[in-house]
Design a protein around this motif. Structure first.
Motif, PDB file in Angstrom:
ATOM      1  N   ALA A   1     -13.151   9.228  24.979  1.00 23.19           N
ATOM      2  CA  ALA A   1     -13.727   8.218  24.092  1.00 23.19           C
ATOM      3  C   ALA A   1     -15.235   8.359  23.949  1.00 23.19           C
ATOM      4  CB  ALA A   1     -13.386   6.816  24.606  1.00 23.19           C
ATOM      5  N   THR A   2     -15.838   9.228  24.737  1.00 25.02           N
ATOM      6  CA  THR A   2     -17.275   9.486  24.629  1.00 25.02           C
ATOM      7  C   THR A   2     -17.522  10.970  24.475  1.00 25.02           C
ATOM      8  OG1 THR A   2     -19.401   9.335  25.770  1.00 25.02           O
ATOM      9  CG2 THR A   2     -17.451   9.547  27.153  1.00 25.02           C
ATOM     10  N   GLY A   3     -18.554  11.302  23.742  1.00 23.99           N
ATOM     11  CA  GLY A   3     -18.874  12.721  23.560  1.00 23.99           C
ATOM     12  C   GLY A   3     -19.982  13.180  24.483  1.00 23.99           C
ATOM     13  N   THR A   4     -20.392  12.302  25.409  1.00 22.22           N
ATOM     14  CA  THR A   4     -21.552  12.604  26.251  1.00 22.22           C
ATOM     15  C   THR A   4     -21.290  13.628  27.344  1.00 22.22           C
ATOM     16  OG1 THR A   4     -22.441  10.405  25.833  1.00 22.22           O
ATOM     17  CG2 THR A   4     -23.331  11.606  27.707  1.00 22.22           C
ATOM     18  N   PRO A   5     -20.233  13.487  28.161  1.00 23.15           N
ATOM     19  CA  PRO A   5     -20.091  14.389  29.319  1.00 23.15           C
ATOM     20  C   PRO A   5     -19.862  15.846  28.908  1.00 23.15           C
ATOM     21  CG  PRO A   5     -18.671  12.453  29.517  1.00 23.15           C
ATOM     22  CD  PRO A   5     -19.155  12.499  28.112  1.00 23.15           C
ATOM     23  N   ASP A   6     -20.565  16.763  29.570  1.00 21.90           N
ATOM     24  CA  ASP A   6     -20.317  18.184  29.343  1.00 21.90           C
ATOM     25  C   ASP A   6     -19.011  18.611  30.006  1.00 21.90           C
ATOM     26  OD1 ASP A   6     -22.624  18.511  27.890  1.00 21.90           O
ATOM     27  OD2 ASP A   6     -23.824  19.063  29.637  1.00 21.90           O
ATOM     28  N   VAL A   7     -18.641  17.900  31.076  1.00 23.67           N
ATOM     29  CA  VAL A   7     -17.415  18.207  31.814  1.00 23.67           C
ATOM     30  C   VAL A   7     -16.571  16.941  31.871  1.00 23.67           C
ATOM     31  CG1 VAL A   7     -16.442  18.932  34.028  1.00 23.67           C
ATOM     32  CG2 VAL A   7     -18.546  19.998  33.173  1.00 23.67           C
ATOM     33  N   SER A   8     -15.286  17.072  31.592  1.00 24.64           N
ATOM     34  CA  SER A   8     -14.399  15.908  31.580  1.00 24.64           C
ATOM     35  C   SER A   8     -13.069  16.232  32.242  1.00 24.64           C
ATOM     36  CB  SER A   8     -14.135  15.443  30.140  1.00 24.64           C
ATOM     37  OG  SER A   8     -15.325  15.120  29.463  1.00 24.64           O
ATOM     38  N   ASN A   9     -12.415  15.203  32.747  1.00 23.27           N
ATOM     39  CA  ASN A   9     -11.047  15.313  33.239  1.00 23.27           C
ATOM     40  C   ASN A   9     -10.094  14.857  32.135  1.00 23.27           C
ATOM     41  OD1 ASN A   9     -12.143  16.054  35.648  1.00 23.27           O
ATOM     42  ND2 ASN A   9     -11.487  14.266  36.794  1.00 23.27           N
TER      43      ASN A   9
END
Length: 316
Positions: A87-95
């Motif tokens: 839901a966010t485009g901020t994290p460079d790394v996501s689970n």
């Protein structure tokens, strides 16, 4: 600039030169610096990959030990985004939760138009991804958005270049350059310089000759050379400028001989009327190098004459 000057040459720079040289202006002063040396800042090796036609899945581009395999990320995993994980485009790394994903580190997935690289799989149902892979943009994705994967995982040990369904040179070049710069081991940088060209530049100055190959089947999809080329180490280069007015005999023969203290590699010739040295003539003859001798030949349509001064600038 570093120079090794004789007393006579130093006098030229100090202004104590023969008054007869003053009419020659700056050119005469420079002409006195025969045999000087300048710092050579070196040059980075390059290569250019031409992409003139569409690419295809499983085609590969190799740079040294790095093998980049094109992969179309368009197979539906049948699992959708959930739980607001993207839901966010901020994290460079996501689970991301993908039930029974069967994915491994290095594989690619896609949500909408964003491609992501799997960095690891903490469990059979969860993957850790690096966002914005293959030149795509990190974006927000709503729950229920489809999650896609590559139809055929890349060959083990290769770096995947993800594409959606557009396989044009413009799209493929951007994706390839992004993966080279993000994931490659070789010390090179890729830059898209046109809709159909990717420039490869060595990160260090020097004679780098990293091998470059490809298995691209498209017409004219090919490297400019089989290895990076044009690099040169730091060092010193000798430079020399000689100028003189041709004799009547030289005008009749149509050639002038200039002898230097070293074998020239690059040569530049300028022909100016002696009376008006600021206006160069459109001389278009030939230049031949033999050992440390340069021959300036009136082989073109515009010749030098006894009323001209011929200036020859060389470097090794």
């Amino acid at each position: 600039m570093q120079t090794a000057l004789t007393a006579a040459k130093r006098a030229l720079l100090d202004g104590a030169f023969d008054p007869s040289l003053r009419d020659g202006g700056l050119g005469a002063v420079i002409a006195g610096l025969i045999g000087s040396q300048v710092e050579d800042s070196g040059r980075r090796a390059i290569n250019v990959l031409r992409l003139a036609a569409n690419v295809a899945s499983t085609e590969a581009v190799t740079i040294g030990v790095d093998v980049y395999e094109i992969n179309i990320v368009n197979t539906d995993t049948t699992v959708n985004v959930s739980g607001g994980e993207l839901a966010t485009g901020t994290p460079d790394v996501s689970n991301i939760t993908i039930a029974a994903h069967g994915l491994a580190a290095g594989d690619l997935i896609r949500v909408d138009n964003e491609i992501m690289k799997v960095l690891g799989a903490p469990s059979a149902n969860v993957v850790v991804v690096r966002r914005g892979h293959s030149g795509t943009t990190i974006a927000t994705h709503a729950d229920a958005a489809d999650i896609f994967k590559a139809g055929t995982p890349a060959t083990a040990g290769r770096l995947e270049v993800g594409l959606v369904t557009t396989l044009t040179p413009t799209v493929a070049g951007v994706a390839l350059a992004a993966v080279i710069n993000m994931d490659g081991i070789e010390a090179v940088t890729a830059t898209v310089i046109s809709a159909s060209e990717v420039l490869l530049t060595a990160d260090a100055i020097g004679p780098v000759v990293t091998a470059c190959t490809e298995t691209l089947a498209g017409s004219n999809n090919v490297w400019a050379a089989a290895a990076m080329f044009g690099g040169r180490a730091l060092g010193q280069r000798r430079v020399s400028l000689q100028q003189r007015v041709p004799t009547a005999t030289e005008v009749a023969l149509g050639n002038l001989h200039f002898v230097f203290d070293f074998a020239p590699v690059t040569v530049s010739v300028r022909v100016v009327p002696t009376a008006t040295p600021g206006a160069a003539k459109a001389w278009d003859g030939a230049i031949t190098i033999t050992g440390n001798r340069a021959v300036v030949d009136n082989a073109g349509s515009t010749d030098w004459a006894a009323t001209d001064t011929v200036q020859v600038f060389v470097t090794d």
